[in-house]
Design an enzyme around this catalytic site. Sequence first.
Site, PDB file in Angstrom:
ATOM      1  N   HIS A  69      10.043  49.091  36.381  1.00 39.29           N
ATOM      2  CA  HIS A  69       9.410  50.295  35.856  1.00 39.29           C
ATOM      3  C   HIS A  69       9.331  50.178  34.329  1.00 39.29           C
ATOM      4  O   HIS A  69      10.172  49.513  33.712  1.00 39.29           O
ATOM      5  CB  HIS A  69      10.309  51.471  36.249  1.00 39.29           C
TER       6      HIS A  69
ATOM      7  N   ASP B  11      19.110  49.486  36.971  1.00 40.02           N
ATOM      8  CA  ASP B  11      18.328  50.717  37.044  1.00 40.02           C
ATOM      9  C   ASP B  11      18.526  51.278  38.454  1.00 40.02           C
ATOM     10  O   ASP B  11      18.008  50.738  39.426  1.00 40.02           O
ATOM     11  CB  ASP B  11      16.855  50.390  36.768  1.00 40.02           C
TER      12      ASP B  11
ATOM     13  N   GLN C 132      16.076  54.589  41.812  1.00 35.37           N
ATOM     14  CA  GLN C 132      15.583  54.663  43.192  1.00 35.37           C
ATOM     15  C   GLN C 132      16.655  54.270  44.211  1.00 35.37           C
ATOM     16  O   GLN C 132      16.387  54.291  45.409  1.00 35.37           O
ATOM     17  CB  GLN C 132      14.367  53.736  43.376  1.00 35.37           C
TER      18      GLN C 132
ATOM     19  N   LYS D  37      15.790  63.002  40.949  1.00 35.06           N
ATOM     20  CA  LYS D  37      15.379  62.215  42.107  1.00 35.06           C
ATOM     21  C   LYS D  37      16.379  62.355  43.255  1.00 35.06           C
ATOM     22  O   LYS D  37      16.226  61.738  44.300  1.00 35.06           O
ATOM     23  CB  LYS D  37      15.222  60.737  41.728  1.00 35.06           C
TER      24      LYS D  37
END
Lengths: 409, 149
Positions: free
Chosen positions: A123, A200, A203, A226
Amino acid sequence: MIDSKLLRNDFPMLTNGIKMQGKPLVWLDNASTTFKPLCVLEAVSKYYTHETSNSHRGDYDLCFNMDTKIMEARKTLASLLNAEPKEIVFTAGTTMSINQVAFGYAAKYLKEGDEILLTEAEHASNVLPWYKVCEMTGAVTRFIPLTKEGRLTAENLEKTISSKTKIIAVAQVTNVLGYVTPIKELAAIAHKHGAIIVVDGAQSVPHMKIDVKDLDCDFLSMSGHKMCGPTGVGVLYGKFDLLQKTDPFMTGGGMNAKFNMCGEASYLEAPVKFEAGTLNLEGIIGLDAAVKYIMNIGLDNINEHEKALKKYAVEQLEKTGNVTIYNADSEAGIVTFNIKDVFAQDAATFLNSKGIACRSGNHCAKILNDFLGTPATVRASFYFYTTKEDIDALVDAVKHGKEFLDAYF
Amino acid sequence: MPTFELNPQMMREIIMDHYSNPRHKGVPTGEGYTKTHSSAVNCIDDIDIYLKSSNGKVVDAMWEGTACTISTASTDIVCEQCIGKDYKDSLYMIEQYLKMIDEKEYDDSVLDEAIVFMNTGKQAARIHCATMGWTAIKEMLEAEEKKGN
């Protein structure tokens, strides 16, 4: 097993009869953001109706209670990740967390010619801070090749890593393809070569059980929104000794020990040295409630539910004969596809006209499209409140993809 | 008024025709073109527009780039409909088009095929796609006018 239909009752966005284009809302953009359960909204509201106070220096009860709440939230987040509370830094979200590592650690220690390894699937928030670090230090970024299907493997890291590699910055679950990266193996390789691994987790943390001690990752970033929490709040996890070595990239109130008129200042220890200024208190309280809610459902249960949905969605979409799927084999609840002969943006507009929220474009992973050989894709992403009926609505729309201009008539 | 009978099927066909076979897509090989770039934050659209004009008239208009159906067709149509027109008529047509997309009162007598985008305002996320080529040419024409070309 979880009962999605029952859990949906906790979410006002799912029970308030929200419509898009006159159709009942079908929310398939959970990789972008998630809905909030009532318990989170109530916790945020209660902060303003019953608990308002700043944190730090609790000379009176309300303020003392707020400090206690922040400490409690740190413990909740620590238990989510199997970290120590002192290793949990509150930030504005994943982007700020990664930037904190880039500017506070990498910019401080990297030298000309040092290498930062990334992948094409990252990303923007896990690419651009590193480009900045390179500008500042003369370090260079290199890309670890992905396998043909888009996976990052330990084998490919072994082939790419060198004695100059100082940082490996990768997503644990990539936001377009949804492959799960073998962080534990990558961390071992990184450490063998004297590098650190910056993960990261935007997600991954909302969708699977994470144990930072077992993974042995050095830093890990995540976002609250999220995982059913408020926007504008997230966490940077860092091994405590690394946090101590990292400089804050914001300074101000609440994080200094003392300062004088000679320009000298000393800072508090991690994690508070990174938390200058008034914290996003409503956000932290909301995140605490969200994490407790999610841990109560169980991350293994959530993961199992999403895997089943992914399998179902891929099967049903393929059955239409009207799609190209780019990540049929990936583990996460993300299906990235194109409707045959329909440009991704047009497909997303068509889905909008049916009340279905999907993301189209390059999903902030702008390098990946060259890898996929398409300028844009449509992404449907699931969470524990996603049902088979949501997927059926998507599949039904995809069947009629050729009529995409109907969105305008 | 447009010179064709207006029905949704026909409108769809016009959009698809300009999308599948854009007439004015490409980088011009001749000289005397000015170029501008237009892109979208919310869409993949990323295009260059080329305009050639002389004596207050649009001689040629072309575009190149990646774009969705709505921006491809609408940009191709604005190129087509400006060619041969003087600045004043081109700018008046563009103004009417932008009013139509904005769902305001507009003069449909000058829009010709561009009328097919009359419902684009229904899809808020695609309004920029339907107007990026038009706005770019408007700004180029206004700049030409200022220069007195």
